[in-house]
Design a protein around this motif. Structure first.
Motif, short mmCIF file in Angstrom:
data_model
loop_
_atom_site.label_atom_id
_atom_site.label_comp_id
_atom_site.label_asym_id
_atom_site.label_seq_id
_atom_site.Cartn_x
_atom_site.Cartn_y
_atom_site.Cartn_z
N SER A 67 0.83 -1.20 0.00
CA SER A 67 0.00 0.00 0.00
C SER A 67 0.86 1.25 0.00
O SER A 67 1.96 1.28 0.57
CB SER A 67 -0.89 0.01 1.24
N ARG A 68 0.33 2.32 -0.57
CA ARG A 68 1.02 3.61 -0.53
C ARG A 68 1.17 4.12 0.90
O ARG A 68 1.98 5.01 1.15
CB ARG A 68 0.26 4.63 -1.40
N LEU A 69 0.40 3.57 1.84
CA LEU A 69 0.55 3.97 3.25
C LEU A 69 1.84 3.41 3.84
O LEU A 69 2.34 3.91 4.85
CB LEU A 69 -0.64 3.50 4.09
N GLY A 145 -0.72 4.45 -14.27
CA GLY A 145 -2.17 4.27 -14.14
C GLY A 145 -2.66 4.50 -12.71
O GLY A 145 -2.21 3.84 -11.78
N HIS A 146 -3.58 5.43 -12.58
CA HIS A 146 -4.11 5.82 -11.26
C HIS A 146 -5.63 5.97 -11.30
O HIS A 146 -6.23 6.00 -12.37
CB HIS A 146 -3.57 7.20 -10.85
N SER A 147 -6.19 6.17 -10.08
CA SER A 147 -7.57 6.66 -10.00
C SER A 147 -7.64 7.67 -8.86
O SER A 147 -6.73 7.75 -8.04
CB SER A 147 -8.55 5.51 -9.79
N PHE A 148 -8.72 8.44 -8.85
CA PHE A 148 -8.84 9.49 -7.83
C PHE A 148 -10.29 9.60 -7.38
O PHE A 148 -11.21 9.30 -8.13
CB PHE A 148 -8.33 10.84 -8.36
ZN LIG Z 1 -2.53 7.15 -7.51
#
Ligand SMILES: [Zn+2]
Length: 261
Positions: A67-69, A145-148
């Protein structure tokens, strides 16, 4: 080029879809299990691997394993190069999406350990994939590739009442040719989705060794609004997820094809 898949000179980068927090990292977080689960829901780019990379055609896929955390591989490693570090959200986050404490204060050694375990190996993989692609094809495009979330989170420092686009295309002044940017805008516009460039998120990731040095490395970021594919309450995929994912991939491939010709 095979029209149904990504060409072999593309490296797909999926940095934010993991929800995995290793057992040894969990004690660093000061949140309860409930609040940590909620923070993962808010901050994860849910299902972006499925959205962008299944199937990935001939592209290489580099996906963050945690995770980005845990560590955010999309940030610069050094806090003095990373603008978000001033908000406590450099590569190792200190605060949550609501700017409340996320983890206890780490020693320099603990931070270095996290970076050594999860950040640097990821970037070594990305560097190697780009180097290999350049060697075989003479060029490389990193498609990030991302989402927001459909509504801005407090850490973004953005107006939470502002209307957000369906698709955000992020570019870099050195690595994103204007024709590439236009091809992505045109392709996603044909889907009937609203498209913005570098709004609400700007930039495109390039491996550090090539950054603003190697023009053979191109980069574009595609950010998909979670409102298109994710249920706001359950954070589960909407019933038409497979169709949306196919559309996202189709438009990316179409843009690459238009750019190449
Ligand atoms: Zn992102």
């Amino acid at each position: 080029m095979n029209s149904s898949g990504y060409p072999p000179w593309v490296v797909l980068h999926i940095p934010h879809d993991s929800t995995f927090i290793p057992d040894q990292v969990r004690p660093q977080f000061v949140l309860s299990d409930h609040d940590l689960a909620l923070e993962l829901k808010r901050m994860t780019d849910h299902f972006t691997h499925a959205l962008f990379a299944e199937p990935s055609g001939e592209a290489t896929v580099i996906r963050a394993p945690v995770s980005r955390l845990v560590v955010d591989v999309e940030r610069f490693a050094a806090d003095d190069r990373e603008p978000m570090a001033a908000r406590g959200m450099g590569a190792v986050y200190e605060v949550t999406s609501h700017l409340t404490p996320l983890r206890r204060r780490l020693s320099a050694e603990e931070r270095a350990e996290l970076m050594g375990a999860w950040y640097h190996p990821h970037h070594e993989q990305l560097e190697a994939a780009v180097a290999d692609t350049l060697e075989r094809h003479g060029r490389c495009l990193v498609l990030d590739g991302h989402s927001f979330p459909g509504t801005a989170l407090p850490y973004e420092n953005a107006d939470p009442t502002a209307r957000r686009p369906d698709i955000c295309i992020g570019t870099d002044s050195f690595h994103s040719p204007k024709a590439l940017e236009q091809a992505f805008v045109d392709a996603f516009t044909r889907s009937g989705w609203s498209v913005a460039v570098n709004e609400p998120f700007a930039g495109a990731l390039v491996p550090a060794s090539r950054h603003h040095r190697d023009f053979r490395v191109m980069a574009v970021m595609v950010e998909v609004s979670r409102d298109l594919y994710l249920d706001r309450e359950s954070f589960e995929p909407k019933p038409d997820f497979a169709q949306i994912a196919a559309e996202v991939r189709h438009r990316c491939v179409e843009a690459l094809k238009a750019f190449q010709s």
